[in-house]
Scaffold this motif. Structure first.
Motif, short mmCIF file in Angstrom:
data_model
loop_
_atom_site.label_atom_id
_atom_site.label_comp_id
_atom_site.label_asym_id
_atom_site.label_seq_id
_atom_site.Cartn_x
_atom_site.Cartn_y
_atom_site.Cartn_z
N GLU B 361 0.84 -1.19 0.00
CA GLU B 361 0.00 0.00 0.00
C GLU B 361 0.88 1.25 0.00
O GLU B 361 0.62 2.22 -0.71
N GLY B 364 2.08 2.25 -3.07
CA GLY B 364 1.05 2.74 -3.98
C GLY B 364 0.46 1.69 -4.89
O GLY B 364 -0.18 2.01 -5.87
N CYS B 367 -4.79 -0.26 -2.24
CA CYS B 367 -5.49 0.71 -1.41
C CYS B 367 -6.44 -0.04 -0.50
O CYS B 367 -6.73 -1.21 -0.73
N ARG B 368 -6.89 0.64 0.52
CA ARG B 368 -7.62 -0.08 1.55
C ARG B 368 -9.09 0.29 1.62
O ARG B 368 -9.50 1.38 1.20
N ASP B 369 -9.85 -0.66 2.15
CA ASP B 369 -11.26 -0.42 2.42
C ASP B 369 -11.46 -0.78 3.89
O ASP B 369 -11.44 -1.94 4.25
N TYR B 378 -7.46 -3.64 -1.82
CA TYR B 378 -7.83 -3.72 -3.23
C TYR B 378 -6.65 -3.25 -4.07
O TYR B 378 -5.81 -2.49 -3.59
N PRO B 379 -6.62 -3.66 -5.31
CA PRO B 379 -5.61 -3.07 -6.20
C PRO B 379 -5.86 -1.58 -6.27
O PRO B 379 -7.01 -1.15 -6.24
N ASN B 380 -4.80 -0.81 -6.37
CA ASN B 380 -4.97 0.64 -6.34
C ASN B 380 -5.47 1.15 -7.68
O ASN B 380 -4.72 1.55 -8.56
N LEU B 381 -6.79 1.15 -7.82
CA LEU B 381 -7.39 1.61 -9.08
C LEU B 381 -7.31 3.11 -9.21
O LEU B 381 -7.42 3.64 -10.31
N PHE B 382 -7.10 3.81 -8.09
CA PHE B 382 -7.03 5.27 -8.13
C PHE B 382 -5.91 5.73 -9.05
O PHE B 382 -6.06 6.66 -9.81
N THR B 383 -4.78 5.04 -8.93
CA THR B 383 -3.64 5.47 -9.74
C THR B 383 -3.63 4.75 -11.09
O THR B 383 -3.20 5.33 -12.09
N HIS B 385 -6.32 3.27 -12.77
CA HIS B 385 -7.52 3.38 -13.61
C HIS B 385 -7.54 4.65 -14.44
O HIS B 385 -7.58 4.60 -15.67
N SER B 387 -5.35 7.21 -14.94
CA SER B 387 -4.24 7.61 -15.79
C SER B 387 -3.69 6.42 -16.55
O SER B 387 -4.03 6.04 -17.54
#
Lengths: 174, 387
Positions: B361, B364, B367-369, B378-383, B385, B387
């Protein structure tokens, strides 16, 4: 037209403030844009933190996740930094949401004015926000305080001047 | 029947009556005894029998004489019996009703029932062996008892005496216990010697031992102990001690580390090391100090401290990138994982798995829930997805 949720809305980690700085930035950016687009879609100008908690924006019942009050405040603070939000009280319970910043509104209004060749004319505020001519424009129905803010922004640019008239306020564009 | 002695029917000071049953007839072996019906009494020390009419006639047998006993169910016209098998007569036995008998067992015949309870209490007494307990009321030569000739257990003096007795008893118990311990220590040294000699034999490949067996035996030895642990006694105190200790730890930890995927929590290391060391236990402090020296000694291990403060021992070859990548792969494959699920998947401890997830995490990748259902990664979709 129904509101279209971003993909993050159904991603459970979206509702937990991420500890990783980089990830959090992305997350907050997503939250900011979601909040603004939601307000824009529903034409909301003020938000209440308590109400926000139960509003569907911060509370996704389908995946049983909601953003905590602390996290909501972080999101709001982020919006404030970007100039899209202003607190109405010191305790931070209510705030103004500006899904367009005053300058942006001002620009829109000025574009409309110049497009219609009405530079150097005087308008009342009512005419601009609720008049028949502006119907269909995005700034139609703009709240008074927001209108004044945007006109003030234009005034600092030297493209408008707010003038007081007998029955209310007016503005002259240059 | 010849084991019985005449008795006055009185109980000793520390002896208590457990149960008594009327209407009991005695049998010498299979023959009816020439005694009438009487009362059978069971005390903590002995089995007594008293004639119903003639109370002077009372006989007893110590419980220690009983080998075993069994029930004999009642039949038509026959009462239920308890058969009691006895040890041979003692040489210095006091006189009893029978001078000799050809049987080594007696029977109690219960004319008026009660055999079940009697049997139960008899079993209890024989299990507890209360007659073996040192009598608490043994006269202690104190001023009062010598004056009166008998013990007075009343008043403050009585209480004090009781306390004194209890203290003596505790003293005795403690010294007995430690006696056992010192015996154990002697034995343990022998065991270590033995294991060392076996280890040497294996090293020389003496005897017909296959490769497979050797390996298995070695693993037994490892769990049995380090043959010659580095101790403060052998290597002095201070840096040298820790240096030597680090070297020994480096040797012994390699195999278990490889087995566990290159990483072990320090607590786990501590347990393993101390189990192997047997008597020469290591303090946590010494262990940490020694582990900190791994890198400076160029040993293939290192002590790694996570952000959470959890300390682990890692193989030098164990790369963090690989670990993170594997965590990411696992999470991506499953969609999302909790530390517990991840631990199950890898067969590692939950603590270590959590650290891996945290690390991934931090880099990067995840990411966590954090919900009421627990912490889930979870896979870090923020970074990835957007871009």
């Amino acid at each position: 037209m129904s509101f279209e949720w971003p993909w993050q809305y159904n991603f459970p980690p979206f509702f937990t403030l991420q500890p990783n700085v980089e990830t959090r930035q992305k997350q907050l950016a997503a939250w900011s844009s979601l909040t603004l687009s939601f307000c824009r879609h529903h034409k909301l100008y003020t938000l209440d933190v308590m109400e926000a908690q139960v509003s569907p924006v911060f509370n996704n019942k389908s995946i049983d996740r909601k953003l905590s009050t602390d996290a909501i405040l972080v999101v709001f603070e982020e919006l404030r930094k970007k100039g899209n939000l202003e607190w109405l009280d010191k305790n931070k319970t209510r705030c103004l949401v500006m899904w367009r910043r005053p300058e942006e509104w001002g620009k829109l209004i000025y574009q409309w004015v110049s497009k219609n060749g009405m530079v150097n004319t005087v308008f009342t505020h009512y005419e601009l926000a609720n008049g028949d001519d502006t119907e269909g424009e995005e700034f139609h129905g703009l709240e008074e305080w927001m209108l004044i803010r945007s006109l003030q922004a234009l005034q600092t640019d030297g493209r408008a001047e707010i003038i007081s008239m007998d029955d209310g306020k007016g503005v002259k564009f240059f | 029947m010849d084991r019985f002695t005449w008795s006055n029917g009185l109980l000793e000071m520390n002896e208590t009556l457990v149960i008594q049953q009327r209407g009991v007839k005695l049998y010498d072996g299979d023959d009816k005894a020439k005694l009438d019906v009487g009362i059978a009494m069971l005390s903590t020390h002995q089995l007594l029998w008293r004639d119903m009419k003639n109370h002077e006639c009372c006989i007893a047998i110590p419980l220690s004489q009983i080998v075993y006993f069994e029930e004999q169910a009642a039949g038509i016209g026959k009462s239920a019996k308890i058969v009691i098998h006895l040890h041979p007569t003692l040489a210095n036995k006091e006189p009893g009703p029978y001078q000799q008998s050809k049987f080594s067992y007696i029977k109690l015949s219960f004319k008026e029932h009660g055999q079940i309870e009697f049997y139960r209490r008899l079993t209890e007494e024989l299990n507890q062996k209360r007659w073996e307990c040192t009598p608490v009321s043994q006269p202690i030569p104190t001023a009062t008892s010598s004056q009166t000739g008998r013990k007075r257990a009343v008043g403050i003096v009585g209480i004090e005496r009781k306390l004194e007795e209890r203290r003596k008893e505790t003293d005795k118990n403690i010294s007995e216990a430690f006696e056992d311990l010192s015996k154990l220590m002697v034995k343990a040294k022998e065991m270590v010697e033995l294991s060392r000699s076996i280890a040497n034999k294996i090293k020389d490949k003496q005897g017909d031992i296959t490769e497979d067996e050797t390996i298995r035996f070695k693993s037994y030895l490892l769990s049995m102990g380090i043959a010659n642990p580095v101790t403060r006694e052998t290597h002095g105190s201070g840096t040298n001690y820790h240096l030597q200790l680090a070297k020994q730890l480096g040797d012994m930890l390699l195999a278990p580390l490889e087995e566990r995927g290159g990483m072990m929590a320090l607590t786990e290391v501590y347990c393993l090391v101390n189990r192997a060391r047997g008597m020469e236990l290591l303090s946590p402090e010494d262990l940490v100090t020694a582990c900190k020296m791994f890198e400076s000694l160029k040993l293939p291990l290192r002590l790694c401290i996570f952000d959470s403060g959890v300390m682990v021992v890692q193989l030098q070859s164990h790369s963090e990138e690989e670990m993170i990548a594997s965590a990411l792969d696992n999470v991506t494959e499953k969609g999302s994982l909790t530390a517990e699920e991840f631990a199950k998947l890898l067969g590692l401890s939950v603590l270590l798995c959590k650290e891996r997830l945290f690390l991934a995490e931090k880099m990067g990748h995840l990411c966590r829930d954090d919900s009421v259902e627990g912490l889930r990664f979870y896979p870090n979709l923020f970074t990835s997805h957007a871009s």
